[in-house]
Enzyme design. Structure first.
Site, PDB file in Angstrom:
ATOM      1  N   HIS A 374       0.800  -1.235   0.000  1.00 19.92           N
ATOM      2  CA  HIS A 374       0.000   0.000   0.000  1.00 19.92           C
ATOM      3  C   HIS A 374       0.826   1.274   0.000  1.00 19.92           C
ATOM      4  CE1 HIS A 374      -3.966  -1.878   0.951  1.00 19.92           C
ATOM      5  NE2 HIS A 374      -3.200  -2.803   1.496  1.00 19.92           N
ATOM      6  N   LYS A 567      -8.561  13.907   5.323  1.00 19.28           N
ATOM      7  CA  LYS A 567      -7.737  12.690   5.268  1.00 19.28           C
ATOM      8  C   LYS A 567      -6.706  12.822   6.375  1.00 19.28           C
ATOM      9  CE  LYS A 567      -6.705  13.905   0.879  1.00 19.28           C
ATOM     10  NZ  LYS A 567      -6.920  12.783  -0.011  1.00 19.28           N
ATOM     11  N   ARG A 568      -5.940  11.756   6.665  1.00 18.11           N
ATOM     12  CA  ARG A 568      -4.879  11.888   7.660  1.00 18.11           C
ATOM     13  C   ARG A 568      -3.967  13.056   7.293  1.00 18.11           C
ATOM     14  NH1 ARG A 568      -4.559   7.850  11.792  1.00 18.11           N
ATOM     15  NH2 ARG A 568      -2.657   8.965  12.295  1.00 18.11           N
ATOM     16  N   LYS A 573       0.701  14.364   1.825  1.00 16.84           N
ATOM     17  CA  LYS A 573      -0.648  14.678   1.339  1.00 16.84           C
ATOM     18  C   LYS A 573      -0.841  16.184   1.142  1.00 16.84           C
ATOM     19  CE  LYS A 573      -2.657  10.639   3.740  1.00 16.84           C
ATOM     20  NZ  LYS A 573      -3.287   9.776   2.711  1.00 16.84           N
ATOM     21  N   THR A 678      -8.621   6.721  -1.677  1.00 20.88           N
ATOM     22  CA  THR A 678      -9.947   6.154  -1.924  1.00 20.88           C
ATOM     23  C   THR A 678     -11.026   7.207  -1.676  1.00 20.88           C
ATOM     24  OG1 THR A 678      -9.754   5.206   0.294  1.00 20.88           O
ATOM     25  CG2 THR A 678      -9.475   3.711  -1.559  1.00 20.88           C
ATOM     26  N   LYS A 682     -14.868   8.465  -3.352  1.00 19.59           N
ATOM     27  CA  LYS A 682     -16.084   8.775  -2.592  1.00 19.59           C
ATOM     28  C   LYS A 682     -16.643  10.144  -2.975  1.00 19.59           C
ATOM     29  CE  LYS A 682     -14.112   5.976   1.011  1.00 19.59           C
ATOM     30  NZ  LYS A 682     -13.185   5.951   2.157  1.00 19.59           N
TER      31      LYS A 682
HETATM   32  C1  Z15 Z   1      -2.508   3.426   4.832  1.00 18.69           C
HETATM   33  O1  Z15 Z   1      -3.692   3.953   5.170  1.00 18.69           O
HETATM   34  C2  Z15 Z   1      -2.135   3.342   3.496  1.00 18.69           C
HETATM   35  C3  Z15 Z   1      -0.929   2.799   3.175  1.00 18.69           C
HETATM   36  C4  Z15 Z   1      -0.084   2.332   4.167  1.00 18.69           C
HETATM   37  O2  Z15 Z   1       1.093   1.797   3.868  1.00 18.69           O
HETATM   38  C5  Z15 Z   1      -0.474   2.419   5.500  1.00 18.69           C
HETATM   39 CL1  Z15 Z   1       0.573   1.848   6.710  1.00 18.69          CL
HETATM   40  C6  Z15 Z   1      -1.670   2.966   5.831  1.00 18.69           C
HETATM   41  C7  Z15 Z   1      -3.104   3.811   2.448  1.00 18.69           C
HETATM   42  C8  Z15 Z   1      -2.472   4.582   1.309  1.00 18.69           C
HETATM   43  O3  Z15 Z   1      -1.753   5.683   1.812  1.00 18.69           O
HETATM   44  C9  Z15 Z   1      -3.567   5.045   0.361  1.00 18.69           C
HETATM   45  O4  Z15 Z   1      -3.009   5.701  -0.766  1.00 18.69           O
HETATM   46  C10 Z15 Z   1      -4.382   3.868  -0.114  1.00 18.69           C
HETATM   47  O5  Z15 Z   1      -5.502   4.306  -0.850  1.00 18.69           O
HETATM   48  C11 Z15 Z   1      -4.864   3.053   1.067  1.00 18.69           C
HETATM   49  O6  Z15 Z   1      -3.792   2.682   1.901  1.00 18.69           O
HETATM   50  C12 Z15 Z   1      -5.588   1.776   0.640  1.00 18.69           C
HETATM   51  O7  Z15 Z   1      -4.833   1.066  -0.282  1.00 18.69           O
END
Ligand code: Z15
Length: 833
Positions: A374, A567-568, A573, A678, A682
């Site tokens: 991810h 978002k976080r 970001k 994602t 939405k």
């Molecule tokens: C996280 O929320 C995501 C990736 C990571 O490696 C960790 Cl530890 C947490 C997110 C991505 O930042 C995001 O771009 C992606 O859409 C999401 O995972 C689901 O794949």
């Protein structure tokens, strides 16, 4: 016990089960029954909280029946099952989802009204189940919804944290973390005190000689912690399939107290031991895209993985099949590297406990696992010190070394004399201290590795996993672009839009086949339809405006353009780019004559998101946003023209209110850093447009909806490396408009300038790693285009409708079907009613 009950008796029992309610009156009766008996309260003092509890219990009863039948069906048919291992499941609220999936929300609405309640208020009573940080955890939750809705025999496995992601409070503009104690009353989980697994830690390994003369390893000593299963039903939409999410909770083995110690008068230490065991599942680590290498985190990972594998193997063994059939019956997906120890644990079970040969066992293991990556961010890639693994899991470290040995031998054969290649791909990093590279272990132990959007999947093949593409060939690496569940993110979050769409798409079929949205396209030019569409968006904005008023006291104009970034909080970001842009907009407005100002379009900039508690820079960004808001929001010269809102404690249920209310959302990560994103999906699905970079799934969204329906800006991923190099080794000149913004901050306009100096220095003096200055001009130009475009409401609304019509690809149903076909080789279990 099960086997001793004669079949006719069992059949008779199941025929005589109490029938669940099917209408409003039946629902009311159930609510009253639960209030008066289960909750032991009188209807006279049934408040909203009791009504929530009773409504949930009524729906829960219904779910239980489908759930039991689903488990029976899956056991009886005994087809291949999917196991989704994720340290995070960001589920949000369950009641609304259960009502919609079961199809009795209207009955509940009427019934609650009869009892004097508004259904929204009752739904609003529920505490979010927030066992995740952000995108990764929410993706897991969307996947569970799709797996059930598509009738796949699937289980989720996770940890039952006592504390989910913290609640965020904003005090004097700063984030303050408050523990999220969510288990007070949770009708959606079922403790299974009979489903427990003893999990071993520490100890040592000795060798023994078996009857056949071979040696075997024995892992003994150390300590045992007990895993207790808690099950959560996952209802599919418009199907009786109700799958299971199994969450493990830790407790001391040997019951409540160690009676030996207790009797010896050592009461305190026996309680302390119990508390230590419970610590394992106590708290979710609140970092998103960052790995901090804490011992307790590794304990959590092994605890959860070992309990889950024990459960999976136990279920497989019930079928009395041979081990050669294991990978035909079981597919395990690793959500990121967090569950990678599962690879080692399965190899250990097959080798040490079941007595299989190494090669036979390893073949089963690699056929069983798939690994989803991810992120490419280096700080998020998991590595564990060899010493820590040795101490906590001595046998596993041996197995890891053996896996590495055999792997490196095959690499050596293919790339003779290439020492550097061996060093680069090794599972063990020869650093000080030595580290276990979990991503390498995950790749070596899986048959497929996937990224989560096309750009991301290309990037992992050309950067972090390049060498592995050479070793294994390209076919081991694949892409499955993320998706979202349209049930929660359209039907539930935006019921009016969902209904309007249904009226043009021939009913609710689009909720299970999202490509049917394309039937909307013909209506984008229909003025009456556009009016209805716009009216719904406006109503959603009014609702958000009320919420903003309630929680911040600030009045915002629902006719303004709502510009949202939730978002976080993370430097990659680039919320800092957004807030610098807001300041620039403010300066521009301040520089205008009153006449000129009158021609400007009013805007509301909405921010939301949590910073990891230890991420200082992210917290500074939150502080700046709040500081800017408190100045601009009371500037009477500016009034409605610009408002800046930070919504505290962004979570799933707030996202369900915010997404439908946005005109424009910001997905502006430095190109190449956001694996997918994602929330971009939405927002578009809810009829909002995007301003974004060519990153993650933005690229595929653009391809689907068309370039004229998205506001793209900024440098491309392929140019990032050169730009960073130029910052550090060439000349680095900062965009002049951005300098003006910095000057304003430094003049004290938003409070003590020192508070924000690190954010500015990151751009000016520390290499501007995230390319804020490089993209600033193009970002501001693109915002001007947004304003221009928004002025033409007819055109804007048609863009929104056209975009929604073309979003069919981004359903998590499509995504799950791709995993099922390309990685798991599983089929839906057709339900014959
Ligand atoms: C996280 O929320 C995501 C990736 C990571 O490696 C960790 Cl530890 C947490 C997110 C991505 O930042 C995001 O771009 C992606 O859409 C999401 O995972 C689901 O794949």
């Amino acid at each position: 016990v099960e086997a001793s009950i004669p079949e006719p008796q069992r059949a008779a029992w199941s025929r005589n089960q109490i029938q669940s309610f099917t209408d409003k009156d039946g629902f009311e009766k159930e609510v009253v029954r639960h209030v008066e008996t289960t909750l032991a309260r009188s209807m006279f003092n049934c408040d909203e909280s009791a009504a929530y509890s009773a409504t949930s219990l009524a729906f829960r009863d219904r779910l239980i029946k489908d759930w039991n039948k689903t488990q029976q069906r899956q056991t009886y048919r005994d087809t291949k099952r999917v196991y989704y291992l994720s340290l995070e499941f960001l589920m949000g609220r369950a009641l609304d989802n259960a009502m919609l999936n079961v199809g009795l929300k209207d009955a509940a609405k009427g019934g609650l009204a009869d009892l004097g309640f508004r259904i929204e208020d009752i739904i609003g009573q529920e505490h979010d189940a927030a066992l995740g940080n952000g995108g990764l955890g929410r993706l897991a939750a969307c996947f569970l919804d799709s797996l059930a809705s598509l009738n796949y025999p699937a289980w989720g496995y996770g940890l039952r944290y006592r504390y989910g992601i913290f609640k965020q409070e904003i005090i004097d503009g700063y984030q303050v973390e408050v523990p999220d104690y969510w288990l007070d009353f949770n009708p959606w989980e079922f403790p299974r005190h009979d489903v427990t697994v003893d999990i071993q830690f520490f100890g040592h390994v000795s060798k023994t000689t078996k009857d056949d003369g071979k040696t075997a390893a024995i892992w003994e000593g150390g300590e045992i912690v007990q895993a207790v299963a808690y099950d959560v039903p996952i209802p599919g939409y418009d199907t009786p399939t109700t799958n299971n999410l199994r969450l493990w909770s830790s407790k001391a083995s040997g019951g409540e107290f160690d009676f030996q110690k207790f009797n010896n008068g050592d009461y305190e230490s026996s309680v302390a031991e119990q508390q230590r065991a419970e610590t394992i599942s106590a708290v979710l680590y609140p970092n998103d895209n960052l790995e901090r290498g804490k011992e307790l985190r590794l304990k959590q990972q092994y605890f959860w993985v070992a309990a889950s594998l024990y459960d999976i193997v136990r279920r497989f063994k019930k079928s009395k099949r041979g081990w050669n059939e294991f990978a035909d019956q079981v597919a395990i997906q690793l959500n990121d590297t967090h569950p990678t120890l599962a690879i080692v644990e399965l190899q250990r079970i097959l080798l040490d406990i079941e007595g299989l040969e190494w090669d036979v066992a390893w073949d089963i293991v690699t056929k069983t696992f798939g690994y989803t990556n991810h992120t490419v961010l280096p700080e998020a890639l998991e590595k564990w010190p060899v010493g820590l693994v040795q101490y906590l899991l001595p046998r596993h470290l041996q197995i890891i070394y053996d896996i590495n040995l055999y792997f490196l031998q095959t690499v050596e054969k293919a790339f003779p004399k290439d020492r550097d290649m061996l060093t680069r791909v090794s599972i063990i990093e020869e650093s000080q201290p030595k580290m276990v590279r979990m991503a390498h272990l995950a790749i070596v132990g899986s048959h497929k590795v996937n990224g989560v959007a096309e750009l991301h999947s290309d990037l992992i093949k050309t950067t972090i996993f390049k060498d592995f593409v050479e070793v294994y060939g390209p076919d081991k690496f694949t892409n499955v672009t993320n998706g979202i569940t349209p049930r929660r993110w359209l039907h539930q979050a935006n019921p009016r839009l969902s209904e309007l769409i249904a009226s043009k798409c021939g009913g609710n079929g689009f909720l299970k086949d999202l490509t049917q949205l394309n039937r909307l396209e013909a209506h984008a030019k229909d003025a009456a339809f556009r009016r209805e569409w716009a009216e719904i968006k406006y109503a959603n904005k009014v609702r958000l405006a009320k919420h903003i008023k309630n929680v911040t006291g600030v009045t915002v104009n629902p006719a303004a353009l709502f510009d949202v970034q939730v978002k976080r909080i993370h430097e990659y970001k680039r919320q800092q780019l957004n807030i610098f842009g807001v300041i620039h907009r403010y300066l521009t407005l301040k520089g205008m004559s009153v006449e000129e100002r009158k021609k400007q379009l009013p805007r509301v900039s909405v921010f939301g998101g949590k910073a990891a508690p230890g991420y200082w820079m992210a917290k500074q960004i939150i502080h700046l946003i709040n500081a800017v808001g408190s100045v601009i929001n009371k500037d009477e010269e500016i009034g409605d023209l610009l408002k800046v809102i930070f919504l505290e404690d962004y979570n799933v249920s707030k996202a369900e209110m915010i997404c439908p209310a946005s005109d424009l959302s910001e997905h502006i990560s430095t190109a190449g850093t956001e694996a997918s994103g994602t929330s971009n999906m939405k927002f578009v699905l809810n009829g909002g447009l995007i301003i974004g970079t060519c990153d993650g799934a933005n690229i595929e969204i653009t391809r689907e909806i068309g370039e004229s329906n998205i506001f793209l800006f900024g440098n491309l991923a392929e140019d990032v490396e050169d730009l960073r190099h130029a910052h550090n080794y060439g000349s680095h000149s900062i965009d002049s408009d951005l300098e003006k913004v910095f000057g304003t901050i430094e003049s004290g306009t938003f409070g003590t300038p020192h508070d924000f100096s690190a954010m500015i220095a990151a751009v000016r003096h520390h290499g501007d790693y995230y390319l804020v200055s490089d993209d600033f001009h193009s970002y501001m130009e693109t915002h001007r285009l947004v304003d221009e475009s928004y002025r033409n409401q007819d055109e804007w609304v048609s863009k929104c409708i056209t975009s929604v019509a073309r979003m069919g690809f981004f359903s998590s149903d499509r995504c799950i079907n791709e995993y099922a076909d390309g990685i798991w080789n599983v089929e839906p279990l057709v339900v014959q009613e």
